[in-house]
Enzyme design. Structure first.
Site, PDB file in Angstrom:
ATOM      1  CD  GLU A 232      -2.993  -0.944   0.272  1.00 25.81           C
ATOM      2  OE1 GLU A 232      -3.752  -1.884   0.042  1.00 25.81           O
ATOM      3  OE2 GLU A 232      -3.098   0.165  -0.294  1.00 25.81           O
ATOM      4  CB  CYS A 266      -1.807   7.134   1.021  1.00 27.77           C
ATOM      5  SG  CYS A 266      -3.207   6.219   1.666  1.00 27.77           S
ATOM      6  CD  GLU A 366       2.395  10.543  -1.307  1.00 27.45           C
ATOM      7  OE1 GLU A 366       3.512  10.023  -1.240  1.00 27.45           O
ATOM      8  OE2 GLU A 366       1.361   9.977  -0.903  1.00 27.45           O
TER       9      GLU A 366
HETATM   10  N1  NAD Z   1      -1.327   3.294   0.440  1.00 26.78           N
HETATM   11  C1  NAD Z   1      -1.542   3.458   1.729  1.00 26.78           C
HETATM   12  O1  NAD Z   1      -2.475   2.889   2.331  1.00 26.78           O
HETATM   13  C2  NAD Z   1      -0.617   4.357   2.521  1.00 26.78           C
HETATM   14  C3  NAD Z   1      -0.937   4.632   3.846  1.00 26.78           C
HETATM   15  C4  NAD Z   1      -0.076   5.467   4.577  1.00 26.78           C
HETATM   16  C5  NAD Z   1       1.077   6.001   3.997  1.00 26.78           C
HETATM   17  N2  NAD Z   1       1.333   5.709   2.711  1.00 26.78           N
HETATM   18  C6  NAD Z   1       2.510   6.300   2.065  1.00 26.78           C
HETATM   19  O2  NAD Z   1       3.629   6.338   2.974  1.00 26.78           O
HETATM   20  C7  NAD Z   1       4.395   7.508   2.721  1.00 26.78           C
HETATM   21  C8  NAD Z   1       4.561   8.323   3.983  1.00 26.78           C
HETATM   22  O3  NAD Z   1       4.824   7.497   5.081  1.00 26.78           O
HETATM   23  P1  NAD Z   1       6.305   7.351   5.572  1.00 26.78           P
HETATM   24  O4  NAD Z   1       7.082   8.582   5.315  1.00 26.78           O
HETATM   25  O5  NAD Z   1       6.305   6.815   6.944  1.00 26.78           O
HETATM   26  O6  NAD Z   1       6.822   6.201   4.599  1.00 26.78           O
HETATM   27  P2  NAD Z   1       8.168   5.394   4.738  1.00 26.78           P
HETATM   28  O7  NAD Z   1       8.147   4.464   3.600  1.00 26.78           O
HETATM   29  O8  NAD Z   1       9.358   6.251   4.926  1.00 26.78           O
HETATM   30  O9  NAD Z   1       8.029   4.559   6.127  1.00 26.78           O
HETATM   31  C9  NAD Z   1       7.008   3.623   6.298  1.00 26.78           C
HETATM   32  C10 NAD Z   1       7.551   2.476   7.109  1.00 26.78           C
HETATM   33  O10 NAD Z   1       8.618   1.907   6.381  1.00 26.78           O
HETATM   34  C11 NAD Z   1       9.762   1.780   7.203  1.00 26.78           C
HETATM   35  N3  NAD Z   1      10.949   1.898   6.363  1.00 26.78           N
HETATM   36  C12 NAD Z   1      11.604   3.030   5.982  1.00 26.78           C
HETATM   37  N4  NAD Z   1      12.660   2.719   5.206  1.00 26.78           N
HETATM   38  C13 NAD Z   1      12.678   1.358   5.103  1.00 26.78           C
HETATM   39  C14 NAD Z   1      13.512   0.413   4.433  1.00 26.78           C
HETATM   40  N5  NAD Z   1      14.578   0.806   3.723  1.00 26.78           N
HETATM   41  N6  NAD Z   1      13.216  -0.909   4.546  1.00 26.78           N
HETATM   42  C15 NAD Z   1      12.140  -1.328   5.259  1.00 26.78           C
HETATM   43  N7  NAD Z   1      11.313  -0.473   5.916  1.00 26.78           N
HETATM   44  C16 NAD Z   1      11.583   0.849   5.829  1.00 26.78           C
HETATM   45  C17 NAD Z   1       9.617   2.859   8.233  1.00 26.78           C
HETATM   46  O11 NAD Z   1      10.353   2.523   9.408  1.00 26.78           O
HETATM   47  C18 NAD Z   1       8.127   2.855   8.478  1.00 26.78           C
HETATM   48  O12 NAD Z   1       7.800   1.853   9.423  1.00 26.78           O
HETATM   49  C19 NAD Z   1       3.656   8.291   1.686  1.00 26.78           C
HETATM   50  O13 NAD Z   1       4.176   8.030   0.405  1.00 26.78           O
HETATM   51  C20 NAD Z   1       2.237   7.743   1.756  1.00 26.78           C
HETATM   52  O14 NAD Z   1       1.536   7.919   0.557  1.00 26.78           O
HETATM   53  C21 NAD Z   1       0.524   4.898   1.946  1.00 26.78           C
HETATM   54  O1  LIG Z   2      -2.809   7.226   4.384  1.00 28.70           O
HETATM   55  C1  LIG Z   2      -3.353   6.271   3.911  1.00 28.70           C
HETATM   56  C2  LIG Z   2      -4.522   5.628   4.562  1.00 28.70           C
HETATM   57  O2  LIG Z   2      -4.664   4.322   4.059  1.00 28.70           O
HETATM   58  C3  LIG Z   2      -5.740   6.466   4.301  1.00 28.70           C
HETATM   59  S1  LIG Z   2      -7.174   5.818   5.004  1.00 28.70           S
HETATM   60  O3  LIG Z   2      -7.055   6.071   6.463  1.00 28.70           O
HETATM   61  O4  LIG Z   2      -7.246   4.375   4.723  1.00 28.70           O
HETATM   62  O5  LIG Z   2      -8.292   6.564   4.422  1.00 28.70           O
END
Ligand code: NAD
Ligand SMILES: O=C[C@H](O)CS(=O)(=O)O
Length: 463
Positions: A232, A266, A366
């Site tokens: 995700e 997201c 983004e």
């Molecule tokens: N699609 C969805 O449902 C969803 C939901 C929430 C956030 N997001 C996305 O996440 C991003 C923002 O969140 P963020 O800044 O915490 O993301 P991130 O990818 O930096 O971190 C997310 C998780 O990944 C871990 N992580 C970081 N680097 C890693 C690596 N090299 N190997 C394994 N794990 C690692 C972090 O410790 C954290 O637990 C945005 O792009 C957002 O769109 C997507």
């Molecule tokens: O940031 C991403 C989340 O999945 C959005 S939601 O809480 O599921 O709407």
């Protein structure tokens, strides 16, 4: 290498708690325990798994206020949103407690009188999960609930920014009767723990919510052991406002989508594409609503927009806004910040940018922050081309009361989640997920348990 994670309040920069990082040995031991306990947990009957999941949901609800306060302290989101997220998190547990009892197989008519064919499904094994800071409760239960319901065991590493909420949920799972080697939480730096998960012979599936670059790395590193992966990832949601749209409603839904979690979701609208004939009225009405939003510490009940999570996120937002202004965008409201690098807090005031063009970074990257860029279109196919012109394919929104326009947009937009006159589509009973570089697989709905199951069939001969 630091031995602990300093969990800080994004609204003040103050230290909340130090959380010890698990050692490599401890994490590998947890994976081994999860693998071994799979043998017993996968044999627990579905109704018992469902009962334990419902107990967990009840325990979370009984502790709703303390979980929500913890979430606001470590993530910065307004307390009302944290309370809502607790409900959202338990809605996934409640949904999959029921789905556990509906893991049906099927029989297939054989091509011979002496044969019978039966299809059944079984849990994949130990699941390793990595979750983000923006929804520390819901992003964890959206994975743990279907995994446990399917009969899998589960180890989760929460984001370094927000481990406390996830740790509390796991404690409550134990109080609900879920065995401590069936559901485990480990803490550490993502880049250090990720390779332990992907390299482990015990882990059969990686499920990740976070940025697209990290998702790509996890997919790549899972290849050597052919692990199942669910991703995700990032989004860049367009919102198309057609010339016949209800403008007041579209404004209301834009605000609801954009400023949830200070724009750090997201599926927040990232790009507004409004028909040129209504653009001025839309922009004026939107700016009036945005101007009224209250920015502040999430613990204050009337706060609507809290801080952004950290300096890295803050710098990216400021860079996108400055780039847009340098390239000709007009600031209708905002472009104001309350930030203190020494103290460690970063507030971005809600900002409306007008006359935005596709060559601006904010229309290509983004935006994880409370910034709304508005651009216009003449023809609907122009809007569709702009909307689809991104590597992402998570969420998209459109506002129209013309059923032909709506049907056409539904069919033409390449996004996994579409909101037609709806800026808040998320629900546990719907399959959440993205196309293209926004991810693989779905979470929620009847589809959301499939990634935790293997399918097998039995052919009986010589009858
Ligand atoms: N699609 C969805 O449902 C969803 C939901 C929430 C956030 N997001 C996305 O996440 C991003 C923002 O969140 P963020 O800044 O915490 O993301 P991130 O990818 O930096 O971190 C997310 C998780 O990944 C871990 N992580 C970081 N680097 C890693 C690596 N090299 N190997 C394994 N794990 C690692 C972090 O410790 C954290 O637990 C945005 O792009 C957002 O769109 C997507
Ligand atoms: O940031 C991403 C989340 O999945 C959005 S939601 O809480 O599921 O709407």
């Amino acid at each position: 290498m630091t031995k602990s994670i300093k969990v800080k309040n994004p609204a003040t920069g103050q230290l909340i708690q130090e959380v010890r990082k698990n050692t490599e040995e401890e994490i590998n031991q947890a994976l081994k325990r999860g693998h071994e306990s799979f043998q017993s947990w996968s044999k627990v009957n579905a109704h018992e798994r469902a009962r334990l999941l419902k107990n967990w949901s009840l325990k979370i609800q009984e502790n709703k206020e303390v979980i929500a306060e913890t979430m606001t302290l470590e993530s910065g989101k307004p307390i009302q949103e944290s309370l809502g997220e607790v409900d959202y998190a338990t809605s996934y547990i409640d949904w999959y407690a029921e789905e556990a009892k509906r893991l049906y197989g099927r029989t297939i008519p054989a091509a011979s009188e002496t044969k019978r064919i039966m299809v059944s499904r079984q849990p994949v094994g130990l699941v390793a999960a990595i979750t983000p800071w923006n929804f520390p409760a819901a992003m964890m239960t959206r994975k743990a609930a279907p995994a446990l319901a399917a009969g899998c065991t589960f180890v989760v590493k929460p984001a370094e920014e927000t481990p406390l909420t996830t740790m509390k949920l796991v404690e409550l799972a134990y109080e609900a009767g879920i065995p401590s080697d069936v559901l485990q939480c480990v803490n550490g730096i993502g880049s250090e723990v990720g390779s332990l998960f992907t390299d482990s012979e015990f882990v059969r599936k990686i499920t990740f919510t976070g940025s697209t670059p990290v998702g790509k790395l996890l997919i790549k590193n899972s290849a050597d052991t052919v692990k199942h992966v669910s991703m995700e990832l990032g989004g860049h949601a367009p919102m198309i406002i057609a010339e016949d749209a209800d403008i007041d409603f579209a404004v209301e839904q834009t605000v609801a989508s954009k400023f949830r979690n200070a724009g750090q979701t997201c599926i927040c609208v990232n790009r507004v594409l409004v028909h040129e004939s209504i653009a001025e009225e839309y922009a004026e009405k939107l700016t009036e609503k945005v101007r009224a939003l209250k920015v502040g510490n999430g613990l204050e009940k009337d706060t609507q927009v809290g801080p952004v999570i950290n300096e890295k996120g803050f710098e990216k937002i400021v860079s996108q806004v400055n780039d847009a202004i340098e390239k000709g965008a007009e600031v209708l409201h905002g472009n104001e910040y309350d930030a203190n690098r020494d103290e460690g807090y970063f507030f971005v005031h809600p900002t409306v940018l007008n006359n935005v063009d596709s060559d601006m970074k904010i229309m290509q990257e983004e935006t994880f922050g409370p910034i709304i860029p508005i651009s216009t279109f003449k023809e609907i196919d122009e809007a569709i081309a702009i909307a689809n012109g991104t590597p992402y394919g998570l969420a998209a929104y459109f506002f129209t009361n013309n059923y032909k326009t709506g049907t056409y947009l539904h069919e033409q937009l390449d996004f996994g989640i579409l909101g037609w006159n709806d800026g808040a589509p998320s629900a546990a009973h719907a399959p959440f997920g993205g196309m293209k570089e926004s991810g693989l697989g779905r979470e929620g709905g009847s589809e959301g348990i499939d990634p935790y199951l293997e399918t097998k069939y039995l052919s009986i001969g010589n009858l």
